[in-house]
Design an enzyme around this catalytic site. Structure first.
Site, PDB file in Angstrom:
ATOM      1  CG  LEU A 133       5.851  -0.226  -2.645  1.00 37.26           C
ATOM      2  CD1 LEU A 133       5.179   1.142  -3.261  1.00 37.26           C
ATOM      3  CD2 LEU A 133       6.186  -0.145  -0.829  1.00 37.26           C
ATOM      4  N   GLY A 134       3.948  -4.371  -3.628  1.00 40.16           N
ATOM      5  CA  GLY A 134       2.442  -5.155  -3.947  1.00 40.16           C
ATOM      6  C   GLY A 134       2.246  -5.544  -5.219  1.00 40.16           C
ATOM      7  N   GLY A 151       0.584  -5.716  -9.127  1.00 41.09           N
ATOM      8  CA  GLY A 151      -1.110  -5.325  -9.480  1.00 41.09           C
ATOM      9  C   GLY A 151      -1.184  -5.986 -10.693  1.00 41.09           C
ATOM     10  CG  PHE A 208      -1.178  -4.374 -16.635  1.00 42.23           C
ATOM     11  CD1 PHE A 208      -2.102  -5.596 -17.294  1.00 42.23           C
ATOM     12  CD2 PHE A 208      -1.999  -3.445 -16.521  1.00 42.23           C
ATOM     13  CE1 PHE A 208      -3.641  -5.645 -17.966  1.00 42.23           C
ATOM     14  CE2 PHE A 208      -3.318  -3.308 -17.163  1.00 42.23           C
ATOM     15  CZ  PHE A 208      -4.326  -4.722 -17.621  1.00 42.23           C
ATOM     16  N   GLY A 209       1.993  -6.203 -13.405  1.00 42.41           N
ATOM     17  CA  GLY A 209       3.633  -6.423 -13.063  1.00 42.41           C
ATOM     18  C   GLY A 209       3.393  -5.620 -11.562  1.00 42.41           C
ATOM     19  CB  VAL A 245       2.853  -1.259  -7.316  1.00 44.55           C
ATOM     20  CG1 VAL A 245       2.954  -0.231  -7.095  1.00 44.55           C
ATOM     21  CG2 VAL A 245       1.514  -1.754  -7.592  1.00 44.55           C
ATOM     22  CE  LYS A 282      -0.956   0.687 -10.348  1.00 45.32           C
ATOM     23  NZ  LYS A 282      -2.517   1.119 -10.610  1.00 45.32           N
ATOM     24  CG  ASP A 339     -12.048  -2.211  -9.976  1.00 43.40           C
ATOM     25  OD1 ASP A 339     -12.947  -3.144  -9.195  1.00 43.40           O
ATOM     26  OD2 ASP A 339     -10.827  -2.881 -10.313  1.00 43.40           O
TER      27      ASP A 339
HETATM   28  P1  AMP Z   1      -2.754  -1.534  -7.398  1.00 45.57           P
HETATM   29  O1  AMP Z   1      -1.801  -1.952  -9.716  1.00 45.57           O
HETATM   30  O2  AMP Z   1      -3.248   0.060  -8.036  1.00 45.57           O
HETATM   31  O3  AMP Z   1      -3.722  -2.202  -8.052  1.00 45.57           O
HETATM   32  O4  AMP Z   1      -1.713  -1.753  -7.580  1.00 45.57           O
HETATM   33  C1  AMP Z   1      -1.182  -3.409  -6.314  1.00 45.57           C
HETATM   34  C2  AMP Z   1      -0.762  -3.627  -4.764  1.00 45.57           C
HETATM   35  O5  AMP Z   1       0.408  -2.431  -5.335  1.00 45.57           O
HETATM   36  C3  AMP Z   1      -1.641  -1.839  -3.858  1.00 45.57           C
HETATM   37  O6  AMP Z   1      -2.604  -3.258  -3.329  1.00 45.57           O
HETATM   38  C4  AMP Z   1      -1.124  -0.990  -2.986  1.00 45.57           C
HETATM   39  O7  AMP Z   1      -0.080  -2.330  -1.787  1.00 45.57           O
HETATM   40  C5  AMP Z   1       0.282  -1.474  -4.121  1.00 45.57           C
HETATM   41  N1  AMP Z   1       0.658   0.123  -4.340  1.00 45.57           N
HETATM   42  C6  AMP Z   1      -0.805   0.321  -5.194  1.00 45.57           C
HETATM   43  N2  AMP Z   1       0.037   2.230  -5.700  1.00 45.57           N
HETATM   44  C7  AMP Z   1       0.578   2.186  -4.897  1.00 45.57           C
HETATM   45  C8  AMP Z   1       0.944   3.490  -4.320  1.00 45.57           C
HETATM   46  N3  AMP Z   1       0.198   4.589  -5.033  1.00 45.57           N
HETATM   47  N4  AMP Z   1       1.732   3.832  -2.676  1.00 45.57           N
HETATM   48  C9  AMP Z   1       1.620   3.152  -2.830  1.00 45.57           C
HETATM   49  N5  AMP Z   1       1.383   1.472  -2.998  1.00 45.57           N
HETATM   50  C10 AMP Z   1       0.912   1.486  -4.004  1.00 45.57           C
END
Ligand code: AMP
Length: 807
Positions: free
Chosen positions: A533-534, A536, A538-539, A541, A563, A655
């Site tokens: 999905l994206g 983060g 540290f790795g 998601v 995550k 943040d």
């Molecule tokens: P983060 O580690 O929270 O910065 O997440 C990095 C990316 O993963 C975010 O910008 C979202 O695109 C995706 N993401 C994180 N958490 C979620 C979630 N609970 N549901 C869907 N996408 C997520």
């Protein structure tokens, strides 16, 4: 920025060392054997280092405690103060940091010493010092906020060379200064040879001196013995900077060709690369040499100055023509090797995925944000990073650049540069996808050797496409260094991390076990992992499905976000990850992403799935579909609502930003990413940041940056910036300004301007959030009420009333 730095004697235990002034190694060898000289050298230097022999290497906390307790026992009855007995050891959670373990009231306390940048250290809110010795000396002088002053140390060894500001001048340093190649060669071959990267009393290594004094043969011997070509001296300069400053073009050749020195390494103090140094000193031969080795012509220092600016300022007439565009060096790459005019972010991602996101694979496409800009989509560690290539005017010429990287006359030169040098990107460009969608390897020889005529390239067809259950959400195309929260991942280490868990990782995994017990554990067999999905911190998601078994033969499946964590992120980041999980576990609110639990192997946080991803991406991908009223007001009220809840839970987010708000639907957003959050200690009024680390400065109130203090009112400031991001549809706050410039801007009383479509009342709220005085900022309750019930936003309340609650 001249050499006066070196002439200036540092007030240390090593200064005014009479031996270093007078001993001539080659002469002495007529009287004594090398064996004797080296033995003697070792002994005297060990004595000089005795006051700083407090370093105990990589020992665990328990071992430190038992060494100190033994030390305390031996002090008993001597009348000596038992407080402040200390030792320094490597941090188990970060390769670069250290820990001071110190006794107080018969107990042992441990404090993390963070490396802020290149050999500069900081303990908690204390000053940043260059060299670990200076930091320890500071706390030996007085407690200065530490639990006790450091009084005496348990004997270990002197700190490692990389962490030292300087050291005793040794026989190797002296022989290098004398310039006798045979003597240097004999020392380097001897079993008692001092460490080749040791620093002398002026803080330079033997290779710095060989470079500065033009001793190419000696420099080669040192490199062959393992001298670090990228070591930095007290001015933050590498041997290449030194050779360029002193105009030794042959040493420049040797360092780059033989030592693989990177001409783009910057001094952390000024951001100067070697070409700046050569240009300022007017050393045309070195300039020519650097350019011949493909150093970019227009690197920019921290203050934006190019070598041409310096050459002009210092009137280096013979250098100016060498440094001025046009850049006549031959460009070998071609646009059709990597340019895709009609590709958007999603299509680029899919194309790179077809080739399995191989390391260094890239393509270039048009930016969707700005028609004049392009974007490099680059694969690194199986993720895709997007770097915006901007265009600006420099001396009446239109130039291309990425963040604070060099200026180039055209895209071809830029791509060729980043194929040779990583220079701040996450990795070098290694292979491209051609406009007819084939993969093309970048042949290093082809780029690095000037007189190669062979222009053939290796081409291959795409790998079979990897099945995707859902299109991957694109990563945010924020650029390199400008936005501190969106930094590129760290440069790849010179020694890539091994796949085996390191000793510290093993320890962390052990430590983790006890803390894991407090979480709801989810069995790996109940989790199905889906697409990414994206990315983060540290790795990746990933999307997943969580099967909850309710009773025999009865189960439900829930969509979840997983995550995941890179192996190499685990050892350093475990505390932050657990902190994030611990905080999230306590929270239960409709405007905050829920944590379902933790899966242990592989280690993952299992969270509520929020289908539309980050608000920042959503905003500028759906610019035309999102209205300020009602959608943005609704979202603003929900964020404020979630923040009110956090306030009642005594949690400071630290943040809050559009990138950390997730969009569930047009009617619901949720706050996520608690990586920086901390529980708030009420008595202190402020949470004091104990670690430096990566700060999203553009989102921070002045007191966060100046004093490291955080409370709900500093979150309110960030809320104001988040509002601004929303109403400007995902624009970068303060544009290209760097952190320091933003701070100056704020201190001078200026604030972000009103976004075009933002109603005046809303902008006034933002300005209230950015009041210099925290007490005068609204609180989240006010903000929630404002967005929910204000007349202007009447429709918001209607939507909220009509919404059926799903929780
Ligand atoms: P983060 O580690 O929270 O910065 O997440 C990095 C990316 O993963 C975010 O910008 C979202 O695109 C995706 N993401 C994180 N958490 C979620 C979630 N609970 N549901 C869907 N996408 C997520």
């Amino acid at each position: 920025m001249d050499d006066s730095f070196d002439e200036e004697r540092y007030d240390s235990v090593y200064a005014n060392d009479p031996v270093s002034e007078f001993l001539n190694v080659t002469e002495s060898l007529r009287i004594q054997s090398l064996d004797q000289l080296l033995e003697e050298d070792k002994r005297t230097n060990a004595q000089k280092d005795d006051p700083i022999a407090w370093y105990h290497g990589k020992i665990p906390r328990e071992a430190a405690e038992s060494i100190l307790k033994e030390g305390l026992a031996s002090l008993q009855g001597t009348g000596a103060d038992s407080n402040g007995l200390y030792l320094i050891r490597d941090s188990t959670s970060s390769d670069k940091d250290f820990v001071v373990s110190v006794t107080h009231d018969a107990k042992v306390f441990h404090f993390q010493i963070k490396e802020v940048f290149d050999g500069h250290y900081k303990l908690d809110e204390g000053p940043t010092t260059q060299g670990l010795e200076k930091l320890v000396a500071f706390y030996e002088n007085g407690a200065n906020g530490l639990i006790t002053k450091l009084t005496r140390h348990c004997k270990g060894s002197p700190p490692p060379d990389r962490a030292r500001l300087n050291g005793p001048t040794n026989l190797l340093h002296r022989a290098v200064m004398e310039g006798n190649e045979d003597t240097v060669a004999s020392i380097l071959q001897h079993r008692l040879c001092p460490p080749v990267n040791a620093k002398n009393e002026l803080g330079t290594t033997a290779l710095h001196d060989a470079s500065k004094y033009g001793k190419a043969v000696i420099a080669r011997l040192l490199i062959d013995k393992g001298a670090d070509v990228h070591a930095k001296d007290r001015a933050g300069f590498t041997p290449l900077h030194r050779a360029c400053s002193a105009n030794y073009a042959d040493v420049v050749t040797l360092l780059i060709k033989h030592g693989k020195a990177d001409p783009q390494i910057r001094s952390p103090k000024t951001g100067w690369v070697a070409l700046h140094e050569a240009a300022m000193k007017g050393n045309a031969d070195c300039i020519k040499k650097l350019l011949q080795f493909f150093a970019p012509m227009m690197p920019r220092a921290d203050d934006g100055q190019t070598p041409l600016d310096l050459a002009s300022r210092y009137n280096r007439q013979d250098c100016i023509p060498l440094l001025r565009f046009p850049d006549k060096r031959q460009v070998r790459t071609k646009k059709e090797y990597w340019f895709h005019s009609g590709l958007d972010r999603k299509a680029a991602t899919q194309l790179l995925e077809e080739y399995r996101k191989e390391e260094g694979l890239f393509l270039v496409r048009k930016s969707t944000r700005n028609e004049h800009y392009n974007v490099i989509s680059l694969c690194h560690k199986k993720s895709i990073f997007n770097f915006e290539i901007k265009v600006t005017d420099y001396q009446n010429c239109s130039v291309h650049y990425i963040d604070d990287g060099p200026y180039f006359e055209n895209l071809l030169q830029l791509i060729e540069h980043y194929s040779r040098y990583c220079d701040g990107l996450s990795t070098k460009l290694r292979a491209s996808i051609t406009s007819d969608k084939r993969k093309m390897e970048i042949d290093e020889e082809y780029y690095n050797v000037q007189d190669v005529n062979n222009t053939s390239k290796r081409l291959s067809s795409p790998a079979p496409p990897v099945p995707q259950s859902r299109p991957v959400l694109p990563t945010h195309p924020n650029h390199l260094h400008g936005d501190p929260k969106n930094e590129p991942p760290p440069l790849p280490p010179s020694h890539p991390p091994t796949k085996q868990p390191s000793a510290s990782l093993k320890k962390d995994l052990g430590d983790r076990q006890s803390s894991l017990d407090e979480f709801k554990k989810i069995d790996k067999r109940d989790i199905k992992i889906g697409c990414e999905l994206g990315q983060g911190e540290f790795g990746a998601v990933k999307k997943g499905f969580y099967t909850q078994r309710k009773a025999k033969f009865r189960s439900t499946q829930t969509e979840v976000a997983l995550k995941t964590f890179h192996d190499d992120s685990m050892s350093g980041a475990m505390t932050s990850i657990m902190e994030e999980a611990r905080l999230m576990q306590r929270l239960d609110h409709e405007c905050i992403v829920k944590l379902y639990g933790i899966c242990e192997k592989p280690f993952m946080l299992v969270e509520e799935f929020i289908p539309l991803g980050s608000m920042l991406d959503y905003l500028y991908e759906h610019k035309n579909q999102i209205q300020a009223n009602p959608t943005m007001y609704l979202w603003a009220s929900q964020v404020a609502h979630g923040m009110c809840y956090l306030e009642t839970m005594k949690i400071v987010h630290r943040d809050l930003a559009a990138r950390n708000i997730l969009v569930q639907s047009m009617q619901q957003v949720k706050i996520s990413d608690f990586g920086l959050s901390r529980a708030f200690v009420e008595e202190k009024n402020y949470y004091q940041a104990s670690k430096g680390g990566r700060w999203p400065i553009k989102w921070y109130a002045p007191e966060c940056v100046n004093y490291g203090k955080f409370n709900h009112k500093t979150d309110v400031w960030s809320f104001g910036i988040t509002l601004w991001e929303m109403f400007s549809y995902g624009e970068q706050p303060y544009g290209d300004k760097k952190g320091v410039e933003v701070m100056q801007f704020i201190e001078s009383g200026e604030r972000l301007e009103k976004p075009d479509n933002c109603p005046k009342t809303c902008y006034l709220k933002m300005l209230e959030c950015w009041n210099k005085e925290p007490a005068k900022r609204p609180d989240f309750n006010d903000l929630y009420r404002h967005f929910q019930v204000d007349q202007e936003y009447a429709s918001v309340s209607e939507i909220q009333r009509s919404r059926t609650k799903k929780y």
